[in-house]
Design a protein around this motif. Structure first.
Motif: not given
Ligand code: R1P
Ligand code: URA
Length: 292
Positions: A138-150
């Motif tokens: 569970l990420g409390l950083d923001n890295l994955m907001t830059y990628y599209a995913y489902e």
């Protein structure tokens, strides 16, 4: 449309190796162990029956070798999800992009990636010197907001429950959540605690530690410890797992994160011998990984 990936996007050095890792495609095994600490790479590869090659650039140390017939690479990521972005894109490029044509290969390879890390427990019942397998990151950083995913339906339900139960600071992160590879997780049941691992963008305030700085969200640890949804609990804190699982989702690799518990944040205890617990995790992890 030109599908060729330009020199500015995928950087290949004069050795024909990917820029940050300084590893060539033929120098990487398809079963990979990641560790945070560059010095831990040797602690893993000393168990190899044969070392084929050693590579290093910055904090990224890679040793490739064999345990029996099983070819393995161990790679240090350094600390943090920003480093995971670099390491995972480059590991993926090494197997899924043709370095001569700079085209994505028609047949993609799915890597098996296991992190052997250290972590702080968020439950009284998970003592120092025990091991945790992350059912989810569970990420409390923001890295994955830059990628599209489902996200899966269950991941969306867990995230909704998290948003309802854990108040984050105003202007804080957009939580992300990803599930471990079941193919890998099934081999790591006996002798491991299992739960959700929270990945933080720092070691101090982002993990509720106070030295001289004041916390903007003093209730964070209590809220994480008491989170409960459908028997899922948050077991521990560290700094890479959600990005490993997230990048695995985006790029199609099987990923699992295992941690040696070096601190218990509820009991306020720290391990008396971090070297020994990490060494023991490496031995147990390698025994299982070599047999998969
Ligand atoms: C912080 O001390 C570091 O230790 C943990 C955290 O995730 C962070 O990288 O993992 P490693 O021991 O694998 O680096
Ligand atoms: N690594 C972390 O990120 N946090 C801890 O408490 C221990 C190891």
């Amino acid at each position: 449309m030109d599908k060729r990936i330009a020199e500015s996007e995928l950087i290949i050095n004069s050795r024909g190796a990917v820029y940050h890792l300084d590893v060539r495609p033929e120098e990487l095994a398809h079963t990979i162990i990641t560790v945070g600490d560059p010095d831990r790479v040797q602690g893993v590869s000393k168990h190899f029956d044969k070392i084929e090659g050693k590579y290093q650039h910055r904090e990224f140390v890679t040793h490739t070798g064999y345990i029996g017939n099983k070819r393995l690479s161990v790679v240090s990521t350094g600390i943090g999800t920003d480093n995971i972005d670099i390491v995972f894109n480059e590991l993926d490029a090494l197997v899924n992009i043709d370095f001569n044509t700079r085209l994505i290969k028609p047949e993609l390879t799915s890597l098996q990636i296991v992190r052997l890390g250290t972590s702080g427990a968020l439950q009284d019942s998970i003592p120092v010197d025990s091991f945790v397998v992350s059912s989810h990151g569970l990420g409390l950083d923001n890295l994955m907001t830059y990628y599209a995913y489902e996200n899966t339906t269950h991941e969306k339900q867990l995230l909704e429950a998290f948003r309802g139960q854990v108040a984050l600071q105003p202007g804080g992160p957009a939580p992300s959540l990803f599930t471990a590879s079941e193919k890998l997780h099934q081999h790591f049941r006996d002798g491991f605690h299992t739960g959700i691992t929270v990945t933080c963008p720092g070691f101090y305030a982002p993990q509720g530690r106070v030295l001289r700085g004041t916390l903007s969200n003093p209730n964070l640890i209590d809220n994480l410890t008491s989170f409960n949804y459908d028997h899922h609990r948050i077991t521990n804190f560290e700094m890479e797992t959600s990005a490993i699982y997230g990048m695995g989702r985006v790029l199609g690799h099987e990923c699992l994160s295992i941690s040696a518990i070096v601190a218990n944040r509820i009991r306020k205890e720290f391990t008396k011998d971090g070297g020994a617990v990490v060494a023991s995790l490496i031995e147990k992890g390698l025994e299982i990984i070599a047999g998969i």
